[in-house]
Design an enzyme around this catalytic site. Sequence first.
Site, short mmCIF file in Angstrom:
data_model
loop_
_atom_site.label_atom_id
_atom_site.label_comp_id
_atom_site.label_asym_id
_atom_site.label_seq_id
_atom_site.Cartn_x
_atom_site.Cartn_y
_atom_site.Cartn_z
N TYR A 31 62.01 -15.24 44.07
CA TYR A 31 63.07 -14.31 44.52
C TYR A 31 62.77 -13.94 45.97
O TYR A 31 62.61 -12.77 46.34
CB TYR A 31 63.15 -13.07 43.61
CG TYR A 31 64.56 -12.49 43.58
CD1 TYR A 31 65.57 -13.14 42.88
CD2 TYR A 31 64.88 -11.33 44.26
CE1 TYR A 31 66.86 -12.64 42.86
CE2 TYR A 31 66.17 -10.82 44.25
CZ TYR A 31 67.15 -11.48 43.54
OH TYR A 31 68.42 -10.99 43.52
N LEU A 32 62.66 -15.00 46.76
CA LEU A 32 62.08 -14.88 48.10
C LEU A 32 62.96 -14.07 49.06
O LEU A 32 64.19 -14.20 49.06
CB LEU A 32 61.85 -16.28 48.68
CG LEU A 32 60.96 -17.18 47.82
CD1 LEU A 32 60.86 -18.58 48.43
CD2 LEU A 32 59.57 -16.58 47.63
N HIS A 33 62.31 -13.26 49.87
CA HIS A 33 63.00 -12.47 50.91
C HIS A 33 62.24 -12.68 52.23
O HIS A 33 61.25 -13.43 52.28
CB HIS A 33 63.07 -11.00 50.50
CG HIS A 33 61.75 -10.41 50.09
ND1 HIS A 33 60.70 -10.24 50.98
CD2 HIS A 33 61.28 -9.99 48.89
CE1 HIS A 33 59.67 -9.72 50.35
NE2 HIS A 33 59.99 -9.57 49.07
N GLY A 35 60.13 -11.00 53.75
CA GLY A 35 58.69 -10.70 53.71
C GLY A 35 57.91 -11.95 53.33
O GLY A 35 56.96 -12.34 54.02
N HIS A 36 58.33 -12.62 52.23
CA HIS A 36 57.68 -13.87 51.84
C HIS A 36 57.79 -14.89 52.97
O HIS A 36 56.83 -15.58 53.31
CB HIS A 36 58.37 -14.50 50.62
CG HIS A 36 58.35 -13.66 49.37
ND1 HIS A 36 59.48 -13.11 48.83
CD2 HIS A 36 57.33 -13.31 48.55
CE1 HIS A 36 59.17 -12.46 47.73
NE2 HIS A 36 57.88 -12.56 47.53
N GLY A 147 50.62 -10.62 52.11
CA GLY A 147 51.29 -9.55 52.85
C GLY A 147 50.53 -8.23 52.80
O GLY A 147 49.96 -7.88 51.76
N LYS A 149 51.90 -5.53 52.68
CA LYS A 149 52.63 -4.62 51.79
C LYS A 149 51.81 -4.37 50.53
O LYS A 149 51.75 -3.26 50.02
CB LYS A 149 53.98 -5.22 51.41
CG LYS A 149 54.87 -4.20 50.80
CD LYS A 149 55.91 -4.82 49.93
CE LYS A 149 55.99 -4.03 48.67
NZ LYS A 149 55.85 -4.84 47.49
N ASP A 150 51.17 -5.42 50.04
CA ASP A 150 50.29 -5.29 48.88
C ASP A 150 48.85 -5.30 49.40
O ASP A 150 48.09 -6.23 49.12
CB ASP A 150 50.54 -6.46 47.92
CG ASP A 150 52.00 -6.53 47.52
OD1 ASP A 150 52.39 -5.82 46.61
OD2 ASP A 150 52.78 -7.28 48.16
N SER A 186 60.97 -7.86 46.09
CA SER A 186 61.89 -8.44 45.09
C SER A 186 62.38 -7.34 44.15
O SER A 186 63.46 -7.42 43.58
CB SER A 186 61.18 -9.52 44.29
OG SER A 186 60.55 -10.44 45.17
P1 AMP Z 1 55.19 -11.43 45.36
O1 AMP Z 1 56.24 -12.48 45.24
O2 AMP Z 1 55.71 -10.03 45.25
O3 AMP Z 1 54.00 -11.69 44.48
O4 AMP Z 1 54.64 -11.54 46.86
C1 AMP Z 1 54.10 -12.73 47.37
C2 AMP Z 1 53.46 -12.46 48.70
O5 AMP Z 1 54.43 -11.95 49.62
C3 AMP Z 1 52.34 -11.41 48.63
O6 AMP Z 1 51.28 -11.80 49.48
C4 AMP Z 1 53.02 -10.17 49.16
O7 AMP Z 1 52.14 -9.23 49.73
C5 AMP Z 1 53.94 -10.76 50.20
N1 AMP Z 1 55.03 -9.83 50.50
C6 AMP Z 1 55.89 -9.26 49.62
N2 AMP Z 1 56.72 -8.41 50.25
C7 AMP Z 1 56.39 -8.44 51.56
C8 AMP Z 1 56.88 -7.77 52.73
N3 AMP Z 1 57.88 -6.90 52.67
N4 AMP Z 1 56.29 -8.05 53.91
C9 AMP Z 1 55.26 -8.94 53.99
N5 AMP Z 1 54.76 -9.60 52.92
C10 AMP Z 1 55.30 -9.34 51.73
#
Ligand code: AMP
Length: 277
Positions: A31-33, A35-36, A147, A149-150, A186
């Site tokens: 569910y890429l945005h 940030g990803h 990221g 963010k986490d 997401s």
């Molecule tokens: P997720 O799909 O939520 O597991 O995130 C995958 C990667 O994308 C992780 O390293 C997150 O920290 C990074 N990520 C998620 N949201 C953001 C964001 N808003 N800005 C930067 N990196 C992000």
Amino acid sequence: MKICKNIRSLKIELNKIQKNKCLSLIPTMGYLHLGHLSLIKKAKKRKEFTVVSIFINPKQFGPKEDLDKYPVDIKNDIEKLKKLKVELLFIPSRKEMFDYKTSAYKYKPLKIQNILCGRYRPNYFPGVADIIIRLFSIINPDKSYFGEKDYQQYIFIKKLLKKLGFKSKVISSKTIRENSGLAMSSRNQYLSIEEMKIANKLYKFLKLTKKDINDKKNISKSLIKYKNELLNAGFTKIDYLEVRTDDLRKANINSTNKRLFAAVFINKTRLIDNIKV
Ligand code: AMP
């Protein structure tokens, strides 16, 4: 872009990569945005062979959490990744991942699992460790991107991989935000229009808390004040609003490299964010 749905085909593709090429992994739950995509763009800019994984890891969700409604849009994700010219997308099934043997790696919980999100989501870091060990023992990338963010997850993975002897350099990348300042996630799509109005205030409150800390030099007073402000603004529950050092140790006003960390709820949706103080 090659799309591999199983480990065998992935390994065949990985074996074709030139030996001197840097192999980079960006693990995601899809569910890429933007940030990803910012993590992926960073690797692509450095001309690395970029592997993105999409896997919703059930082990990192608690029993009452959102695993069953976690958003999925693989078609759209593939379009976005193709546009960025990602070399390889790995979309394994749960069976494929959890049948894979990783017994060579003995994971012992790390101290930083007991704080911040680890305290409120006890399944989270053991679940993250499990999937990270699987992904890294299958792919063994030279670099990986996470990221800010986490932020706790980034530090956790960095420490975990080092402890287990993986070669990967772990690189962090800044949080990408909506115009309102809301960190992209997401999970933001769970928010109704009314809830979104509240969520949009989180970043502003983090910046106000930071200013208050820097003006008044009393961390605990500022945190108490802004926890109340958050609740008054419509956030329904606060797991934590805390200041720590950038390696997640306890911080006092004189500590250098401080960060403010927040985990808050708006009804059922949990949002996390953090900023430098
Ligand atoms: P997720 O799909 O939520 O597991 O995130 C995958 C990667 O994308 C992780 O390293 C997150 O920290 C990074 N990520 C998620 N949201 C953001 C964001 N808003 N800005 C930067 N990196 C992000």
